[in-house]
Design a protein around this motif. Structure first.
Motif, PDB file in Angstrom:
ATOM      1  N   THR A  52      21.363  53.645  41.269  1.00 25.88           N
ATOM      2  CA  THR A  52      22.745  54.060  41.031  1.00 25.88           C
ATOM      3  C   THR A  52      23.591  53.652  42.227  1.00 25.88           C
ATOM      4  OG1 THR A  52      22.080  55.928  39.654  1.00 25.88           O
ATOM      5  CG2 THR A  52      24.295  56.009  40.597  1.00 25.88           C
ATOM      6  N   TYR A  53      24.666  52.925  41.950  1.00 26.27           N
ATOM      7  CA  TYR A  53      25.590  52.467  42.981  1.00 26.27           C
ATOM      8  C   TYR A  53      26.972  53.040  42.701  1.00 26.27           C
ATOM      9  CZ  TYR A  53      21.902  49.137  44.018  1.00 26.27           C
ATOM     10  OH  TYR A  53      20.706  48.577  44.354  1.00 26.27           O
ATOM     11  N   HIS A  54      27.860  52.845  43.646  1.00 24.06           N
ATOM     12  CA  HIS A  54      29.253  53.276  43.512  1.00 24.06           C
ATOM     13  C   HIS A  54      30.127  52.026  43.454  1.00 24.06           C
ATOM     14  CE1 HIS A  54      28.509  57.565  44.501  1.00 24.06           C
ATOM     15  NE2 HIS A  54      27.430  57.025  45.026  1.00 24.06           N
ATOM     16  N   ALA A  55      31.210  52.125  42.701  1.00 24.45           N
ATOM     17  CA  ALA A  55      32.108  50.980  42.550  1.00 24.45           C
ATOM     18  C   ALA A  55      33.517  51.482  42.258  1.00 24.45           C
ATOM     19  CB  ALA A  55      31.638  50.082  41.408  1.00 24.45           C
ATOM     20  N   ARG A  56      34.464  50.590  42.495  1.00 21.05           N
ATOM     21  CA  ARG A  56      35.861  50.856  42.142  1.00 21.05           C
ATOM     22  C   ARG A  56      36.309  49.743  41.207  1.00 21.05           C
ATOM     23  NH1 ARG A  56      40.153  53.763  44.691  1.00 21.05           N
ATOM     24  NH2 ARG A  56      38.906  54.003  46.548  1.00 21.05           N
ATOM     25  N   ILE A  57      36.923  50.141  40.107  1.00 19.42           N
ATOM     26  CA  ILE A  57      37.454  49.171  39.148  1.00 19.42           C
ATOM     27  C   ILE A  57      38.949  49.086  39.418  1.00 19.42           C
ATOM     28  CG2 ILE A  57      37.787  48.653  36.715  1.00 19.42           C
ATOM     29  CD1 ILE A  57      35.174  50.376  36.280  1.00 19.42           C
ATOM     30  N   TYR A  71      28.107  49.407  45.686  1.00 17.94           N
ATOM     31  CA  TYR A  71      27.826  49.868  47.044  1.00 17.94           C
ATOM     32  C   TYR A  71      26.969  51.125  47.035  1.00 17.94           C
ATOM     33  CZ  TYR A  71      31.476  46.545  48.091  1.00 17.94           C
ATOM     34  OH  TYR A  71      32.203  45.391  48.188  1.00 17.94           O
ATOM     35  N   GLU A  72      26.326  51.396  48.159  1.00 18.55           N
ATOM     36  CA  GLU A  72      25.394  52.517  48.301  1.00 18.55           C
ATOM     37  C   GLU A  72      26.040  53.890  48.153  1.00 18.55           C
ATOM     38  OE1 GLU A  72      22.036  52.524  48.732  1.00 18.55           O
ATOM     39  OE2 GLU A  72      21.996  50.345  48.579  1.00 18.55           O
ATOM     40  N   GLU A  83      26.758  46.387  52.322  1.00 23.46           N
ATOM     41  CA  GLU A  83      26.097  45.441  51.427  1.00 23.46           C
ATOM     42  C   GLU A  83      26.616  45.589  50.001  1.00 23.46           C
ATOM     43  OE1 GLU A  83      21.660  44.124  49.886  1.00 23.46           O
ATOM     44  OE2 GLU A  83      21.849  45.708  51.377  1.00 23.46           O
ATOM     45  N   ASN A  84      27.000  44.463  49.416  1.00 29.89           N
ATOM     46  CA  ASN A  84      27.468  44.422  48.039  1.00 29.89           C
ATOM     47  C   ASN A  84      26.279  44.014  47.167  1.00 29.89           C
ATOM     48  OD1 ASN A  84      28.562  43.844  45.565  1.00 29.89           O
ATOM     49  ND2 ASN A  84      30.281  42.664  46.369  1.00 29.89           N
ATOM     50  N   HIS A  85      25.771  44.941  46.368  1.00 31.45           N
ATOM     51  CA  HIS A  85      24.591  44.698  45.548  1.00 31.45           C
ATOM     52  C   HIS A  85      24.885  43.901  44.280  1.00 31.45           C
ATOM     53  CE1 HIS A  85      21.966  47.234  48.006  1.00 31.45           C
ATOM     54  NE2 HIS A  85      23.066  47.958  48.194  1.00 31.45           N
ATOM     55  N   LEU A  86      26.145  43.640  43.991  1.00 28.05           N
ATOM     56  CA  LEU A  86      26.489  42.829  42.819  1.00 28.05           C
ATOM     57  C   LEU A  86      25.982  41.399  42.986  1.00 28.05           C
ATOM     58  CD1 LEU A  86      27.840  42.647  40.058  1.00 28.05           C
ATOM     59  CD2 LEU A  86      30.012  42.204  41.242  1.00 28.05           C
ATOM     60  N   ASP A  87      26.080  40.866  44.203  1.00 31.79           N
ATOM     61  CA  ASP A  87      25.584  39.510  44.478  1.00 31.79           C
ATOM     62  C   ASP A  87      24.102  39.396  44.132  1.00 31.79           C
ATOM     63  OD1 ASP A  87      28.117  39.011  45.560  1.00 31.79           O
ATOM     64  OD2 ASP A  87      27.450  39.316  47.621  1.00 31.79           O
ATOM     65  N   LYS A  88      23.316  40.326  44.636  1.00 32.41           N
ATOM     66  CA  LYS A  88      21.868  40.299  44.427  1.00 32.41           C
ATOM     67  C   LYS A  88      21.539  40.487  42.954  1.00 32.41           C
ATOM     68  CE  LYS A  88      17.568  42.479  46.034  1.00 32.41           C
ATOM     69  NZ  LYS A  88      16.867  42.021  44.898  1.00 32.41           N
TER      70      LYS A  88
END
Length: 146
Positions: A52-57, A71-72, A83-88
């Motif tokens: 589970t990550y956090h994000a802003r739309i 993000y964490e 670290e941006n986990h979207l890339d990975k």
């Protein structure tokens, strides 16, 4: 205890994985017709591959809604820091720019899921935070803004 929800039991938005500007960083762009399915400017939780990550739309310059990072924690998502986990995630699934991705609306306004085309997921939905504590945090955040 968190509830488990399969991706085929919720509504999904067909979004697109696109290039963020002239960089090689990905972003997820939501179609015009699905703007009501995701909350603009709000911090949300996103289930991805069991994490589970956090994000802003947010609204982009071209008026589209986009998600630029996973993000964490909420602070990192708010500041687009760390670290941006979207890339990975995009790399791990071999997704090229222009591909459709699925954003599952698990708990509207709070928890969403992200999956590659053709995949099925089971999301562990976290409990919503206590509203009183969330209000206090929002008030503190507003007080810190210049």
């Amino acid at each position: 205890m968190p509830e488990s929800v399969p991706s085929d039991a919720v509504d999904s938005v067909r979004a697109t994985l696109e290039r963020a500007g002239r960089t090689d960083r990905p972003k997820i762009v939501f179609p015009e017709e699905d703007r009501d399915a995701v909350p603009e400017g709000e911090l949300v939780r996103i289930g991805v591959d069991g994490e589970t990550y956090h994000a802003r739309i947010e609204r982009a310059i071209d008026d589209s809604l986009e998600l630029r990072g996973l993000y964490e924690n909420a602070r990192l998502a708010r500041e687009a820091d760390g670290e941006n986990h979207l890339d990975k995630w995009a790399d791990d699934h071999g997704l090229d720019f222009g591909r459709t991705v699925h954003v599952d609306v698990v708990d509207a306004g709070f928890f969403y899921g992200l999956r590659a085309p053709g995949e099925r997921a089971v999301y562990r939905v976290p409990e919503r935070p206590d509203e009183g504590l969330a209000d206090i945090a929002a008030d503190l955040e507003e007080a810190e803004e210049p």
